[in-house]
Structure formats: C-alpha cells, structure tokens
Design a protein around this motif. Structure first.
Motif, PDB file in Angstrom:
ATOM      1  N   LYS A 299      51.043   7.692  16.873  1.00  0.00           N
ATOM      2  CA  LYS A 299      51.699   7.849  18.170  1.00  0.00           C
ATOM      3  C   LYS A 299      51.376   6.716  19.150  1.00  0.00           C
ATOM      4  O   LYS A 299      51.836   6.734  20.271  1.00  0.00           O
ATOM      5  N   THR A 300      50.596   5.723  18.692  1.00  0.00           N
ATOM      6  CA  THR A 300      50.227   4.630  19.604  1.00  0.00           C
ATOM      7  C   THR A 300      51.381   3.665  19.841  1.00  0.00           C
ATOM      8  O   THR A 300      51.324   2.873  20.773  1.00  0.00           O
ATOM      9  N   GLY A 301      52.411   3.724  19.021  1.00  0.00           N
ATOM     10  CA  GLY A 301      53.553   2.829  19.193  1.00  0.00           C
ATOM     11  C   GLY A 301      54.751   3.478  19.842  1.00  0.00           C
ATOM     12  O   GLY A 301      55.828   2.880  19.901  1.00  0.00           O
ATOM     13  N   ASP A 302      54.584   4.672  20.356  1.00  0.00           N
ATOM     14  CA  ASP A 302      55.712   5.421  20.916  1.00  0.00           C
ATOM     15  C   ASP A 302      56.330   4.768  22.147  1.00  0.00           C
ATOM     16  O   ASP A 302      57.443   5.110  22.541  1.00  0.00           O
ATOM     17  N   HIS A 303      55.622   3.846  22.755  1.00  0.00           N
ATOM     18  CA  HIS A 303      56.142   3.206  23.968  1.00  0.00           C
ATOM     19  C   HIS A 303      56.521   1.749  23.719  1.00  0.00           C
ATOM     20  O   HIS A 303      56.596   0.956  24.658  1.00  0.00           O
ATOM     21  N   GLY A 304      56.775   1.412  22.429  1.00  0.00           N
ATOM     22  CA  GLY A 304      57.295   0.085  22.114  1.00  0.00           C
ATOM     23  C   GLY A 304      56.265  -1.001  21.934  1.00  0.00           C
ATOM     24  O   GLY A 304      56.608  -2.177  21.952  1.00  0.00           O
ATOM     25  N   GLU A 305      55.016  -0.624  21.734  1.00  0.00           N
ATOM     26  CA  GLU A 305      53.977  -1.617  21.480  1.00  0.00           C
ATOM     27  C   GLU A 305      53.318  -1.331  20.140  1.00  0.00           C
ATOM     28  O   GLU A 305      53.366  -0.212  19.629  1.00  0.00           O
ATOM     29  N   THR A 306      52.683  -2.368  19.592  1.00  0.00           N
ATOM     30  CA  THR A 306      51.940  -2.228  18.352  1.00  0.00           C
ATOM     31  C   THR A 306      50.691  -3.083  18.434  1.00  0.00           C
ATOM     32  O   THR A 306      50.590  -3.963  19.294  1.00  0.00           O
ATOM     33  N   ALA A 307      49.750  -2.842  17.544  1.00  0.00           N
ATOM     34  CA  ALA A 307      48.504  -3.607  17.521  1.00  0.00           C
ATOM     35  C   ALA A 307      48.603  -4.727  16.503  1.00  0.00           C
ATOM     36  O   ALA A 307      49.109  -4.544  15.395  1.00  0.00           O
ATOM     37  N   LEU A 308      48.116  -5.898  16.883  1.00  0.00           N
ATOM     38  CA  LEU A 308      47.999  -7.025  15.963  1.00  0.00           C
ATOM     39  C   LEU A 308      46.699  -6.909  15.183  1.00  0.00           C
ATOM     40  O   LEU A 308      45.888  -6.005  15.434  1.00  0.00           O
ATOM     41  N   GLY A 309      46.487  -7.821  14.280  1.00  0.00           N
ATOM     42  CA  GLY A 309      45.290  -7.797  13.448  1.00  0.00           C
ATOM     43  C   GLY A 309      43.992  -7.975  14.212  1.00  0.00           C
ATOM     44  O   GLY A 309      42.924  -7.604  13.721  1.00  0.00           O
ATOM     45  N   ASN A 310      44.066  -8.535  15.412  1.00  0.00           N
ATOM     46  CA  ASN A 310      42.858  -8.700  16.226  1.00  0.00           C
ATOM     47  C   ASN A 310      42.699  -7.574  17.242  1.00  0.00           C
ATOM     48  O   ASN A 310      41.823  -7.623  18.097  1.00  0.00           O
ATOM     49  N   GLY A 311      43.568  -6.573  17.172  1.00  0.00           N
ATOM     50  CA  GLY A 311      43.491  -5.426  18.073  1.00  0.00           C
ATOM     51  C   GLY A 311      44.322  -5.553  19.335  1.00  0.00           C
ATOM     52  O   GLY A 311      44.519  -4.563  20.045  1.00  0.00           O
ATOM     53  N   ALA A 312      44.812  -6.746  19.637  1.00  0.00           N
ATOM     54  CA  ALA A 312      45.635  -6.940  20.832  1.00  0.00           C
ATOM     55  C   ALA A 312      46.932  -6.140  20.697  1.00  0.00           C
ATOM     56  O   ALA A 312      47.493  -6.017  19.600  1.00  0.00           O
ATOM     57  N   ARG A 313      47.406  -5.598  21.805  1.00  0.00           N
ATOM     58  CA  ARG A 313      48.660  -4.835  21.819  1.00  0.00           C
ATOM     59  C   ARG A 313      49.772  -5.757  22.298  1.00  0.00           C
ATOM     60  O   ARG A 313      49.607  -6.494  23.274  1.00  0.00           O
ATOM     61  N   VAL A 314      50.893  -5.718  21.573  1.00  0.00           N
ATOM     62  CA  VAL A 314      52.062  -6.532  21.937  1.00  0.00           C
ATOM     63  C   VAL A 314      53.312  -5.691  21.783  1.00  0.00           C
ATOM     64  O   VAL A 314      53.318  -4.660  21.096  1.00  0.00           O
TER      65      VAL A 314
END
Length: 190
Positions: free
Chosen positions: A10-25
């Motif tokens: 459910k962390t991507g429900d608002h149109g963001e995802t995590a990169l391999g370094n943990g940053a959200r984009v």
C-alpha cells in the motif's frame, strides 16, 4: 537474499515508489520508466523462451537473469555513492556485454550477409525475438534519456545496445539460420 512475505504494501497508493536506495519517487519518473521497461522486456523474453530449445533457451535464461541485474542497477541512483552503501549495489559489468558480443559473433558466423532488410517474423521464435529486439531498443532509449538527467551506469546502456543486436541475430538463427528470413521488398505493395 530477497524475502517477500507480503506482496502488497500500500506504499505506492499515492503514485510513488521506492528506489533501490530507499528514496521515494513518482512512479512516472524516468528512472522508474527505464527499469520498468527492462522488466517488460524480461517478460517478453520469458514468452520467447516458450518457443526456444537447447542453446537458445539457455541463452535466453541467462539474459533474463541479466535483465534482473539491469533492473537492480537502474533502480539504484547515485553510482558515485556505491562505496557508502550498506551492501554493494548490483551493477551491469563489461563482462556481461562481452558475453553478448561473443554470442553474437558465434551466431553471425552461421549466417549469410543480409542483402535486404528483413520483416519481423518467419518462425514463431523469430517473431518473439523481434518483439524482444524492439522492446530492448525502447529500454535503451529510456536508459539513454535517463542518462541525460541523472547518472547511469555506462555498461547498462552498452548492455541494452548489444542485447537488441543479439535478439536480431538470434531471430535470424531461429529462421533456419537466416534461410527462412522474410525479406523486405521496397515498394512491393504499391
């Protein structure tokens, strides 16, 4: 080791995802588009494997593994910070590019030179490999575009460039070593 106990977060429900370094984009970011296209390519390679046998099937399996390496590479920005990472980030290396070149050369040695462009098709495997070729080219374009904005591993771009060539030559091999290639006849339908 990868452990996936729960598939949805459910962390991507608002149109963001995590990169391999943990940053959200944003999910529409160019970096996500680049590694997403390599994932799409991997799926098409899986379809091509259904029609492949022997050495070709084994090579496609290696390529699928490489494409996961590529996705891991592309999803991790800031190559210059690799040394500071908690674990060594996975990157495409030149030896993977070199392997593709050796395989291309070995396959190409079995083929007569082209005297015309060829139409995608012929055998089922050849048609699937041509789809892989075009998706590999799109993945390369995405990676090159990303490289104009952020750092990208140069070996990853080289890998995609050679991979599309590999699919082209393998598609010819799948057409009875090029004997059953469907040749383009310029203006034939005028």
């Amino acid at each position: 080791m990868v452990v996936l106990n729960k598939i949805y977060t459910k962390t991507g429900d608002h149109g963001e995802t995590a990169l391999g370094n943990g940053a959200r984009v944003a999910k529409h970011s160019m970096r996500v588009a680049a590694y997403g296209t390599s994932d799409e390519l991997n799926c098409f390679v899986g379809v091509a494997r259904l029609a492949a046998e022997g050495d070709t099937a084994a090579a496609l399996e290696r390529i699928q593994n490489d494409l996961f390496d590529l996705g891991a590479d592309l999803c991790r920005p800031d190559m210059e910070k690799d040394a500071e990472a908690e674990y060594t980030p996975l990157r495409i290396v030149d030896s993977q590019v070199d392997r593709l070149e050796r395989e291309i050369d070995a396959m190409n040695a079995r083929l007569q030179p082209l005297r015309s462009f060829i139409l995608p098709g012929g055998s089922a495997l050849s048609a699937h490999l041509h789809v892989c070729r075009t998706v590999a080219r799109r993945a390369e374009r995405k990676a090159v575009e990303l490289a104009t904005m952020e750092s990208v591993n140069p070996a990853a771009v080289k890998y995609l460039n050679r991979l599309s060539d590999w699919f082209f030559v393998a598609a010819r091999i799948a057409n009875n070593n090029g004997q059953d290639d469907v040749l383009w006849v310029p203006g034939a339908t005028r």
